[in-house]
Design a protein around this motif. Structure first.
Motif, PDB file in Angstrom:
ATOM      1  N   ALA A 105       1.340   9.234  23.513  1.00  0.00           N
ATOM      2  CA  ALA A 105       1.713  10.605  23.862  1.00  0.00           C
ATOM      3  C   ALA A 105       1.097  10.997  25.201  1.00  0.00           C
ATOM      4  O   ALA A 105       0.443  10.193  25.860  1.00  0.00           O
ATOM      5  CB  ALA A 105       1.232  11.557  22.768  1.00  0.00           C
ATOM      6  N   GLY A 106       1.307  12.233  25.574  1.00  0.00           N
ATOM      7  CA  GLY A 106       0.662  12.782  26.770  1.00  0.00           C
ATOM      8  C   GLY A 106       1.139  12.147  28.048  1.00  0.00           C
ATOM      9  O   GLY A 106       2.325  12.137  28.349  1.00  0.00           O
ATOM     10  N   HIS A 107       0.197  11.563  28.784  1.00  0.00           N
ATOM     11  CA  HIS A 107       0.480  10.963  30.090  1.00  0.00           C
ATOM     12  C   HIS A 107       1.035   9.550  29.982  1.00  0.00           C
ATOM     13  O   HIS A 107       1.276   8.912  30.989  1.00  0.00           O
ATOM     14  CB  HIS A 107      -0.803  10.891  30.935  1.00  0.00           C
ATOM     15  N   ASP A 108       1.169   9.035  28.758  1.00  0.00           N
ATOM     16  CA  ASP A 108       1.592   7.655  28.524  1.00  0.00           C
ATOM     17  C   ASP A 108       0.607   6.682  29.172  1.00  0.00           C
ATOM     18  O   ASP A 108       0.980   5.664  29.720  1.00  0.00           O
ATOM     19  CB  ASP A 108       3.012   7.398  29.031  1.00  0.00           C
ATOM     20  N   ALA A 109      -0.669   7.051  29.107  1.00  0.00           N
ATOM     21  CA  ALA A 109      -1.727   6.200  29.658  1.00  0.00           C
ATOM     22  C   ALA A 109      -2.730   5.891  28.551  1.00  0.00           C
ATOM     23  O   ALA A 109      -2.980   6.716  27.684  1.00  0.00           O
ATOM     24  CB  ALA A 109      -2.418   6.911  30.809  1.00  0.00           C
ATOM     25  N   THR A 110      -3.289   4.709  28.615  1.00  0.00           N
ATOM     26  CA  THR A 110      -4.247   4.291  27.593  1.00  0.00           C
ATOM     27  C   THR A 110      -5.657   4.149  28.147  1.00  0.00           C
ATOM     28  O   THR A 110      -6.625   4.456  27.480  1.00  0.00           O
ATOM     29  CB  THR A 110      -3.797   2.954  26.967  1.00  0.00           C
TER      30      THR A 110
END
Length: 154
Positions: A105-110
């Protein structure tokens, strides 16, 4: 569900067949988790789970891990908004590694650096020395803004 799992069967054929999920935790009570994006298979991160993190993940559908550096459970994305919703969990043949296929979700960053994946560098030999080179420098969020003085604490 409790934070305990049944012991592994002694019969290898039974262990490798369908049936009870009996994760094999290491001497520290951890199992390795490999995390990929459900959309395109991108390797996002590798983490560890203890029985509690694995139970929370199964119960909530949101990825939880065990932070060895902080010695506690961590709900991935709780601070950044980049929650990992688990779409599928796989286990290897001897049940000592877990593979989570997630949507982010969100920024599509891990990565806590703001990148999509924690694997943003390559390693090569240059003049006989191993060096790293950044191959993905796209930041999806600003770690300073998101974490303040606690970078990498997600």
């Amino acid at each position: 569900m409790s934070s305990t799992f049944p012991p592994a069967p002694s019969d290898k054929k039974e262990l490798e067949a369908s049936g009870a999920f009996t994760p094999k935790f290491d001497a520290h009570g951890l199992v390795t988790a490999v995390i990929t994006d459900i959309k395109d298979g991108e390797l996002l991160m590798v983490a560890h789970m203890n029985a509690q993190a694995l139970t929370l993940t199964l119960e909530t559908g949101i990825a939880h891990y065990y932070s060895r550096s902080r010695d506690k459970i961590w709900k991935k994305g709780e601070t950044s908004g980049n929650l990992q919703t688990v779409q599928e969990i796989r286990v290897d043949c001897d049940q000592d590694a877990i593979w989570l296929k997630v949507s982010v979700a969100g920024h599509d960053a891990t990565c806590h650096t703001g990148r999509r994946s924690c694997f943003y560098r390559t390693v090569s030999l240059q003049d006989g020395k191993a060096v790293t080179t950044i191959t993905d420098d796209t930041r999806h969020f600003d770690p300073e803004e998101t974490y303040g003085s606690q970078p990498g604490k997600e």
